[in-house]
Write a protein that holds these residues in place. Structure first.
Motif, PDB file in Angstrom:
ATOM      1  N   GLU A 130      -5.109  14.309  -1.794  1.00 24.29           N
ATOM      2  CA  GLU A 130      -6.194  14.361  -0.805  1.00 24.29           C
ATOM      3  C   GLU A 130      -6.392  15.781  -0.282  1.00 24.29           C
ATOM      4  O   GLU A 130      -7.480  16.170   0.103  1.00 24.29           O
ATOM      5  N   ASN A 163       5.350   4.744   2.173  1.00 22.82           N
ATOM      6  CA  ASN A 163       5.867   5.928   2.862  1.00 22.82           C
ATOM      7  C   ASN A 163       6.517   5.571   4.190  1.00 22.82           C
ATOM      8  O   ASN A 163       7.526   6.156   4.576  1.00 22.82           O
ATOM      9  N   VAL A 201       2.389   8.412  -4.682  1.00 22.39           N
ATOM     10  CA  VAL A 201       1.362   7.376  -4.587  1.00 22.39           C
ATOM     11  C   VAL A 201       0.158   7.736  -5.468  1.00 22.39           C
ATOM     12  O   VAL A 201      -0.396   6.879  -6.149  1.00 22.39           O
ATOM     13  N   GLN A 202      -0.211   9.031  -5.485  1.00 23.15           N
ATOM     14  CA  GLN A 202      -1.361   9.436  -6.301  1.00 23.15           C
ATOM     15  C   GLN A 202      -0.937  10.005  -7.658  1.00 23.15           C
ATOM     16  O   GLN A 202      -1.634   9.826  -8.658  1.00 23.15           O
ATOM     17  N   SER A 241       0.848  -1.196   0.000  1.00 21.23           N
ATOM     18  CA  SER A 241       0.000   0.000   0.000  1.00 21.23           C
ATOM     19  C   SER A 241       0.881   1.242   0.000  1.00 21.23           C
ATOM     20  O   SER A 241       2.102   1.158   0.192  1.00 21.23           O
ATOM     21  N   GLY A 242       0.214   2.378  -0.186  1.00 21.57           N
ATOM     22  CA  GLY A 242       0.924   3.645  -0.186  1.00 21.57           C
ATOM     23  C   GLY A 242       1.459   3.999   1.186  1.00 21.57           C
ATOM     24  O   GLY A 242       2.594   4.480   1.330  1.00 21.57           O
ATOM     25  N   ALA A 243       0.631   3.792   2.207  1.00 26.26           N
ATOM     26  CA  ALA A 243       1.077   4.110   3.572  1.00 26.26           C
ATOM     27  C   ALA A 243       2.325   3.308   3.927  1.00 26.26           C
ATOM     28  O   ALA A 243       3.280   3.840   4.499  1.00 26.26           O
ATOM     29  N   LYS A 267      -1.065   2.880  -5.293  1.00 23.44           N
ATOM     30  CA  LYS A 267      -2.334   3.072  -5.999  1.00 23.44           C
ATOM     31  C   LYS A 267      -2.409   2.340  -7.344  1.00 23.44           C
ATOM     32  O   LYS A 267      -2.675   1.154  -7.361  1.00 23.44           O
ATOM     33  N   GLU A 276       4.337  15.735  -1.874  1.00 21.70           N
ATOM     34  CA  GLU A 276       3.640  15.230  -3.057  1.00 21.70           C
ATOM     35  C   GLU A 276       3.815  16.259  -4.174  1.00 21.70           C
ATOM     36  O   GLU A 276       3.547  17.439  -3.948  1.00 21.70           O
ATOM     37  N   PHE A 315      -0.855  14.441   2.446  1.00 20.79           N
ATOM     38  CA  PHE A 315      -1.417  13.166   2.898  1.00 20.79           C
ATOM     39  C   PHE A 315      -0.445  12.062   2.544  1.00 20.79           C
ATOM     40  O   PHE A 315      -0.010  11.948   1.404  1.00 20.79           O
ATOM     41  N   HIS A 316      -0.068  11.266   3.540  1.00 18.07           N
ATOM     42  CA  HIS A 316       0.917  10.220   3.280  1.00 18.07           C
ATOM     43  C   HIS A 316       0.472   8.841   3.746  1.00 18.07           C
ATOM     44  O   HIS A 316       1.276   7.908   3.749  1.00 18.07           O
ATOM     45  N   GLY A 317      -0.797   8.698   4.143  1.00 18.19           N
ATOM     46  CA  GLY A 317      -1.285   7.381   4.536  1.00 18.19           C
ATOM     47  C   GLY A 317      -1.787   7.371   5.969  1.00 18.19           C
ATOM     48  O   GLY A 317      -1.800   8.404   6.638  1.00 18.19           O
ATOM     49  N   ASP A 359       6.359  11.644  -2.510  1.00 16.53           N
ATOM     50  CA  ASP A 359       5.245  10.715  -2.392  1.00 16.53           C
ATOM     51  C   ASP A 359       4.459  10.787  -3.696  1.00 16.53           C
ATOM     52  O   ASP A 359       3.671  11.710  -3.912  1.00 16.53           O
TER      53      ASP A 359
END
Ligand SMILES: *Cc1c(COP(=O)(O)O)cnc(C)c1O
Length: 408
Positions: free
Chosen positions: A193, A107, A223-224, A102-104, A257, A188, A136-138, A221
Motif C-alpha cells: 500500500e 497481524n 499479506v500482500q 483477514s490480514g489485519a 489476501k 513487509e 501498512f498492516h491493516g 507481514d
C-alpha cells in the motif's frame, strides 16, 4: 429494487469512492458490469483473486464444501482446517498456524503473540513494537497504529502505546532505537500500500541480527507479498542466500489476501517455541479457519506452490515490466518501475504527481482495472493466472488510457 453506482452514495458508509460502475460477474482475468461492459482486471480484488474470477476448481471446491460443512467454530476441529494447517507448515518449514479471516486480524494475532512472548519471558516492560514509515498492516486499531501511515490512524486516539515508527531501510535509525525494551520488529518484504517499496537486503540482514541480539521477534507481514505474488510462495524464500547463505527467516509470518482465492482467510505461521505462548483462552476467532475457506486454501496452495506456476508468475511479471518500459518510452510518464513478480508499481514522473487516481479512472473508462498505491504510484496486482495475450490486451488499453492521461 434496482441498484446503481448512486446507491453506494445513498446507503453505504463512504469509506471508499468506487469507480463509476457496478460489477456483476467475472471470468478469468475479466470482469463485467451491470451494463455488460467488459474490463481486463489487473487488480484481482487487491492481490486476492490469485486464480482469477470463477476458477473452475475454486467454484467446484466451494460448492462441494458448502454441501459438506461450512462452519463449526474452533471449539471443534474439522478435516479441512487441519489439512490446510498441515500443508502450510510442511510447505514453509514453520511448525504452527493460527487462522484468522483477514490480514489485519493476522497481524493483530502476530503482534499480540509477540507481546505475550516478551511478557512471559522478560516481563511487561518489554513491550516496544518497531515498524516502518509507509508500512501498512491493516485497519484494526492496533494494526493501523503499528502501520506507518499517520493519515490512517489520525482521529482514532488514544491509540495503543509502545509503538515506534522508523524510516524504512535505515540501518542507523534501527541501531539507535532497538533495545531490550523491543519485543518485535514488523515489516513487509515489499511495502504494498505504501508504494511498492522493496526492503533492502542489507537492511534485512541487520534487522535479523539486531532482533536476535535484543530478543525481539521479527514479523514479516506477507499479506500482500505472499501466496505466489512475487514469484515464490512467500517472498521470504527469496532471502535464502542472504546472511552468508543462512538466509533471513521471520519468527512470525502473517498471510491473507490470496490465500483462499477470494474467500476471506488469514493466517499466522510460527515456531513451536513461540506458539506455546498462546495458551488455551489467550486468543481466538469464531470464523477463523472455517472449513469452507480452508478447503479453498488447499486448492490455492497446491496450485500456486507448483514450480511451473511460480515460474509463470515471474515470466508474466517480466512481460508486464517490459511492456510498461515500452509504454514509458512513448509517454515518459513513469519515473521508476518497482516490485517483483506480479506485484508491480510504476511511480509517476514529476509532471504527473498526485494524479494516480485520475489515471486509474481513465483506465477504468478504457476497460482496464488497476490499483494505485498512494497519489503517485500505479499498482498492478493481476490474477497470477494471467496469460501473455491478456497482458498484451491490458497494455493496449493502458496505452490508450496513457494517451488520454498525458494529453490532458
Ligand atoms: C491488505 C493488507 C493488510 C490488511 O489485510 P485485510 O485483509 O484488509 O485486513 C495487511 N497488511 C498488508 C501488507 C496488506 O497488504
Amino acid at each position: 429494487m434496482t441498484v446503481s453506482r448512486q446507491t453506494f452514495d445513498q446507503v453505504m458508509i463512504p469509506c471508499y469512492v468506487p469507480q463509476n460502475m457496478v460489477l456483476e460477474r467475472g471470468e478469468g482475468c475479466y470482469l463485467y458490469d451491470t451494463e455488460g461492459k467488459r474490463y481486463v482486471d489487473l487488480s484481482a480484488g487487491i492481490a486476492v483473486n490469485c486464480l482469477g474470477h470463477n476458477h473452475p476448481e475454486v467454484v467446484k471446491t466451494i460448492s462441494a464444501q458448502a454441501q459438506r460443512l461450512i462452519h463449526v467454530s474452533n471449539i471443534f476441529v474439522n478435516d479441512k482446517t487441519l489439512t490446510l494447517a498441515q500443508e502450510l507448515t510442511s510447505l514453509t518449514g514453520f511448525d504452527k498456524v493460527f487462522f484468522t479471516n483477514s490480514g489485519a486480524e493476522a497481524n493483530e494475532a502476530a503482534l499480540k503473540l509477540a507481546r505475550r512472548v516478551a511478557y512471559d519471558n522478560f516481563g511487561a516492560e518489554k513491550d516496544e513494537i518497531i515498524s516502518f514509515s509507509h508500512s501498512f498492516h491493516g485497519r484494526t486499531l492496533f494494526s493501523v497504529s503499528v502501520g506507518g501511515q499517520a493519515k490512517y490512524s489520525t482521529g482514532f486516539g488514544p491509540t495503543p502505546s509502545g509503538i515506534t515508527h522508523l524510516p524504512f531501510n535505515d540501518c542507523a535509525a534501527l541501531e539507535r532505537t532497538i533495545s531490550d525494551k523491543t519485543c518485535a520488529v514488523i515489516l513487509e518484504p515489499i511495502q504494498g500500500e505504501g508504494g511498492i517499496l522493496p526492503v533492502d537486503p542489507e537492511f534485512l540482514v541487520q534487522v535479523r541480527a539486531l532482533c536476535d541480539k535484543f530478543h525481539a521477534l521479527l514479523i514479516f507481514d506477507e499479506v500482500q507479498t505472499g501466496v505466489g505474488r512475487t514469484g515464490s510462495f512467500y517472498a521470504f524464500e527469496q532471502f535464502k542466500d542472504l546472511n552468508g547463505g543462512k538466509g533471513v527467516r521471520p519468527d512470525i509470518l502473517s498471510s491473507a489476501k490470496g490465500l483462499a482465492a477470494g474467500i476471506p482467510i488469514g493466517a499466522i505461521l510460527t515456531t513451536d517455541e513461540i506458539a506455546a505462548h498462546f495458551k488455551p483462552g489467550t486468543h481466538g476467532s469464531t470464523f477463523g479457519g472455517n472449513p469452507l475457506a480452508c478447503a479453498v486454501g488447499s486448492v490455492v496452495l497446491h496450485t500456486v506452490s507448483a514450480p511451473d506456476f511460480l515460474t509463470h508468475v515471474s515470466a508474466m511479471g517480466q512481460l508486464i515490466r517490459d511492456q510498461l518500459t515500452a509504454l514509458n518510452d512513448k509517454y515518459h510518464c513513469f519515473k521508476e518501475l518497482r516490485g517483483k513478480g506480479l506485484l508491480i508499481g510504476a511511480e509517476l514522473s514529476e509532471p504527473f504527481h498526485d494524479q494516480s487516481g485520475k489515471l486509474q479512472q481513465l483506465c477504468t473508462e478504457h476497460g482496464l482495472l488497476v490499483l494505485v498505491a498512494g497519489p503517485n504510484v500505479l499498482r498492478l496486482t493481476p490474477p497470477l493466472i494471467i496469460t501473455a495475450s491478456v497482458v498484451t490486451e491490458a497494455m493496449t488499453l493502458l496505452d490508450q488510457a496513457l494517451q488520454a492521461f498525458t494529453a490532458q
